[in-house]
Design a protein around this motif. Structure first.
Motif, short mmCIF file in Angstrom:
data_model
loop_
_atom_site.label_atom_id
_atom_site.label_comp_id
_atom_site.label_asym_id
_atom_site.label_seq_id
_atom_site.Cartn_x
_atom_site.Cartn_y
_atom_site.Cartn_z
N HIS A 81 0.50 3.86 -3.04
CA HIS A 81 -0.10 5.15 -2.71
C HIS A 81 0.85 6.32 -2.97
CE1 HIS A 81 -2.96 7.78 -0.66
NE2 HIS A 81 -1.94 8.33 -0.04
N PHE A 82 2.12 6.15 -2.63
CA PHE A 82 3.07 7.26 -2.73
C PHE A 82 3.99 7.15 -3.95
CE2 PHE A 82 2.14 7.08 1.88
CZ PHE A 82 1.68 8.38 2.06
N GLN A 97 0.82 -1.21 0.00
CA GLN A 97 0.00 0.00 0.00
C GLN A 97 0.86 1.26 0.00
OE1 GLN A 97 -3.38 0.10 -0.27
NE2 GLN A 97 -3.25 -2.11 -0.54
N PHE A 116 -0.17 7.50 7.25
CA PHE A 116 -0.87 6.62 6.32
C PHE A 116 -0.94 5.19 6.85
CE2 PHE A 116 -0.55 3.74 2.55
CZ PHE A 116 -1.78 4.03 1.98
#
Length: 272
Positions: free
Chosen positions: A28-29, A24, A69
């Motif tokens: 996500h980044f 993730q 996060f």
């Protein structure tokens, strides 16, 4: 009769967490380029160490952004119960992960599990980029970033029966070296394809209930299995070497001539 000495080793991402936390983070980044890197690993062209370095090279985030996060994610509550069962019966339980200490330690602290022993890779931040290191890589066969089989063997050398819990391909060698295996997802599929015995599970509560039954004498330990005639770690390392040689054989040198415009030429030879 002498009581069997046990040890439990758990994978982290996707096994004791509801989602694969490391995955993730770079999804996500980062950006979509992680997919090609991951496919190269799945094809056996690169080690999981090189795969992780590649996937995380696209991350653009600060340490605080990543921490906030990952702390929104959850651990399977069954892990807390399993830890309590093991503690009450003097059974060591450790985390072995091809993930990273930054988020593993943060999540364990969130749930009051900071005292668990953790074997994993390391992550540090340099501004908005991450720096990765792999303390167990050189102690293995070079296929995995963290040699989980090494940690299984540590407990077996202490004359313990090792119970391994995992869900992914990075667990396959540790699983084959363990005495009892709980598997789901890709690890389950791998073990089925290779005719390796395992116990299927849905969540950590399934494992805890099995452990309670075992300790109460209601469940018997599976018979000790014979070791693999071929070391799967070494077999994978040999396959990786063969694949690299095949790639080199297929590559060709191409000649390229650049005209400097003044009567001179530069000749380059590049790998195609």
């Amino acid at each position: 009769m002498e009581k069997t000495r046990l040890a439990v080793i758990c994978d982290f991402d996707g096994t004791v967490t509801e989602v694969d936390v490391g995955h993730q983070v770079y999804v996500h980044f980062g950006d979509e380029r992680w997919r090609e890197v991951n496919q190269r690993w799945r094809r056996g062209e690169i080690s999981s160490k090189d795969c992780l370095i590649g996937e995380y090279s696209f991350v653009d985030a600060s340490e605080q952004e990543v921490r906030e996060f990952i702390l929104k994610m959850k651990i399977d509550p069954g892990l807390i119960d399993l830890v309590a069962t093991c503690r009450n019966n003097d059974i060591p339980l450790a985390i072995a992960s091809d993930g990273f200490d930054f988020y593993i330690n943060a999540m364990l602290e969130k749930y009051g599990l900071s005292d668990l022993e953790v074997f994993c890779n390391r992550m540090r931040f340099d501004g908005r980029k991450v720096e990765l290191s792999f303390p167990y890589y050189d102690k293995g066969c070079g296929v995995c970033g963290n040699c989980k089989k090494l940690h299984v063997q540590k407990y077996k050398d202490d004359s313990r029966t090792v119970i391994y819990i995992g869900d992914g391909l990075s667990d396959r060698f540790a699983a084959r070296a363990s005495d009892v295996v709980f598997a789901k997802s890709e690890l389950r599929d791998y073990l089925m394809q290779n005719n390796v015995d395992f116990i299927g599970f849905t969540d950590m509560n399934d494992v805890n209930q099995w452990m309670i039954g075992l300790l109460a004498g209601d469940i018997d330990l599976p018979a000790k299995k014979d070791g693999d005639t071929v070391d799967p770690c070494q077999e994978a390392a040999n396959d990786a070497k063969r694949q690299k040689k095949d790639v080199i054989k297929k590559r060709k040198m191409e000649k390229r001539v650049e005209d400097m415009g003044d009567g001179r030429y530069i000749v380059y030879y590049d790998w195609a």
